[in-house]
Each structure stands twice: as structure tokens, then as C-alpha cells.
Design a protein around this motif. Sequence first.
Motif, PDB file in Angstrom:
ATOM      1  N   ASN A  62      40.862 -21.852   0.342  1.00  0.00           N
ATOM      2  CA  ASN A  62      40.763 -22.037   1.632  1.00  0.00           C
ATOM      3  C   ASN A  62      39.797 -22.774   2.225  1.00  0.00           C
ATOM      4  N   ARG A 110      49.806 -23.684   5.804  1.00  0.00           N
ATOM      5  CA  ARG A 110      48.833 -22.774   6.129  1.00  0.00           C
ATOM      6  C   ARG A 110      49.465 -21.825   7.116  1.00  0.00           C
ATOM      7  N   THR A 111      49.036 -20.832   6.832  1.00  0.00           N
ATOM      8  CA  THR A 111      49.233 -19.454   7.914  1.00  0.00           C
ATOM      9  C   THR A 111      47.870 -18.975   7.937  1.00  0.00           C
ATOM     10  N   THR A 112      48.035 -17.933   8.890  1.00  0.00           N
ATOM     11  CA  THR A 112      46.483 -17.289   9.310  1.00  0.00           C
ATOM     12  C   THR A 112      46.013 -16.592   8.130  1.00  0.00           C
ATOM     13  N   ARG A 113      46.899 -16.076   7.183  1.00  0.00           N
ATOM     14  CA  ARG A 113      46.642 -15.239   5.999  1.00  0.00           C
ATOM     15  C   ARG A 113      46.437 -15.989   4.701  1.00  0.00           C
ATOM     16  N   ARG A 114      47.122 -17.006   4.720  1.00  0.00           N
ATOM     17  CA  ARG A 114      47.046 -17.868   3.360  1.00  0.00           C
ATOM     18  C   ARG A 114      47.520 -19.156   3.515  1.00  0.00           C
ATOM     19  N   GLN A 115      47.220 -19.793   2.275  1.00  0.00           N
ATOM     20  CA  GLN A 115      47.852 -21.233   2.254  1.00  0.00           C
ATOM     21  C   GLN A 115      48.306 -21.320   0.771  1.00  0.00           C
ATOM     22  N   ARG A 116      49.307 -22.448   0.908  1.00  0.00           N
ATOM     23  CA  ARG A 116      50.086 -22.790  -0.510  1.00  0.00           C
ATOM     24  C   ARG A 116      50.491 -24.334  -0.355  1.00  0.00           C
TER      25      ARG A 116
END
Length: 291
Positions: free
Chosen positions: A12, A45-51
Amino acid sequence: METFVAVVEAGNFTEAAQQLDISAVMVGKYVRELEERLGARLLERTTRRQRLTDAGRVFYEDAKRALEYMRIAETSVEQLRASPSGTLRISAPITFGACVIAPLAATFRQLYPLVRVELELSNRNVDLIDEGFDLAIRIGELGDADLVAKPLTMYRMVICASPGYLAQYGCPETPQDLSAHHCLSHTVWNSRSGWKLEDGDGPRLVTESVFTCNDGNGLRMAAIAGAGLLLQPEVLVAHDLASGTLVQVLKTYSPKPHPVHIVYRHDRRPLPKLTQFVAHLLEHVPKREAS
């Protein structure tokens, strides 16, 4: 690129920012600028994770290798600056280079075995920048005003002959006596009208020559064998004069000595291989006065 790799490996922006000691806002800015330059999205990216996207995955692997290559390159330069190492390219006149520079380059390598020496012997003035030389030895006038020049010694010519020759033909006292002697001459000098000696009334040319050769050491060997009078650099016949194999004559009429300089390019941070070799020459080449 470094920021992007840190983001991928940290998971992150916040963790990457802490590792790089910058703000998370700056991390996001760098990643966006990278994506704009590449014209491709690298991270989802999202509020919870990234990929990683497919483009991001490919770029991450290549970026990581590129950063590693850069670190290797930086380490190599640091090692060069830490102690003498790498290739040292030297240009020197043929006789002076063979008699003086080559032996000192050998002792220099004994002190600094990580240095690889490339010594080119040539009587031409090389272009240090275009031809990739670290330094050159110049005899006489200096042509390149933009080079650093350090005085090294004086280059003297001596007239000598074997004891056997002098016993047979006598010892000349003045340049006028040379008409009754056998003079050995270098091919280059012969094309320029022969020996140039210093007389009381100025330079004197001696054109009589019975033996010519395009190599100074060849003339030296002929003189040792009794062929005649030799005019050659003092560095070439120093051991012969010291041992008595050759005897100097007409000392006061020898050609005027010329200054020898070490020349190299301006560099605010020259590498140790250059600075240490220059110091090595200045320490071990005997200083000789102009007269």
C-alpha cells in the motif's frame, strides 16, 4: 520507478511512504505520473486493497531489474573511486615510453593489481578525449591548452660511441671533427638534414651519415658493436654509459634538452587510478634541470 516498486512490495501507499521517508500523497503523485508517462494503468486500487494490472506486473519485473542494474553501476563507480582500479590507458613517445613509462607502469600494477594498463607507444600527439586515453606523456611544446600539464623531467640527447670505436678513430672535440667520423642517424632525422648540435654560434647541422635506421635501439646496438658515433636519448643509453659499454663525447655540443610533461583532462573528481599513477611517475622519474 523506485516508488512504484516500493508500493508493490509494501502492499500500500502508506507503508511505501514510510520506507521511502516521503508522504503518501507524494507516493500517489509519483505513481500517477508514471502511469501517465506509460499511458497505461499499473495499479487497481480499492479502499481495502490494491492489485497489479497486467501492464503493472510486466513493468514491475522490468523496473526491479533496472533498479538492480543501477545499484550495481553505482557500486562499480564507488569502487573505482575508493582505490585504483579499472583500465588505465596511457600514450607515450616510443623511446621514453619503453625505457621509463613501461617499467613504472609495471611497478604501479604491483602496488595496485586491480588496475589494467594499456600503454600505447607512439610519437604522435594523440587526442585524449576522442581516443579515450587517461593521460599522455608529451615531449617539447604542449599543443592542448585545455589539458592539465605537470612537468616530469627533461629529455636529453647524448652523443656516444663504444670504447673500441674511439680507440680506433679518436675522440671528437668539436662538431667540425665529425667529418672524419662515422655517424649513425635515425631515418627521421636523416630526412630533416641530420644531427642538430649546439655550437657556440648557434645550432649546427651534421649531415654526414654512414648508417641509418628507423629504430633507436637498432642504432644503439650498432654503436655498441663499434659502427660509429650515436646520437640518441639519454634514457635509451643510460645503462650503457654507466657500465662503460658506451662513452659520451661532445657533451657541451649535445642538442638542447626538452621538457617532458604529463598531460590529462580536467576533472574535478579524477579517479584514483589516474591521480595515483601521476603521483607514482612524479615520485620515481628523476628530476633533471634544463642545463
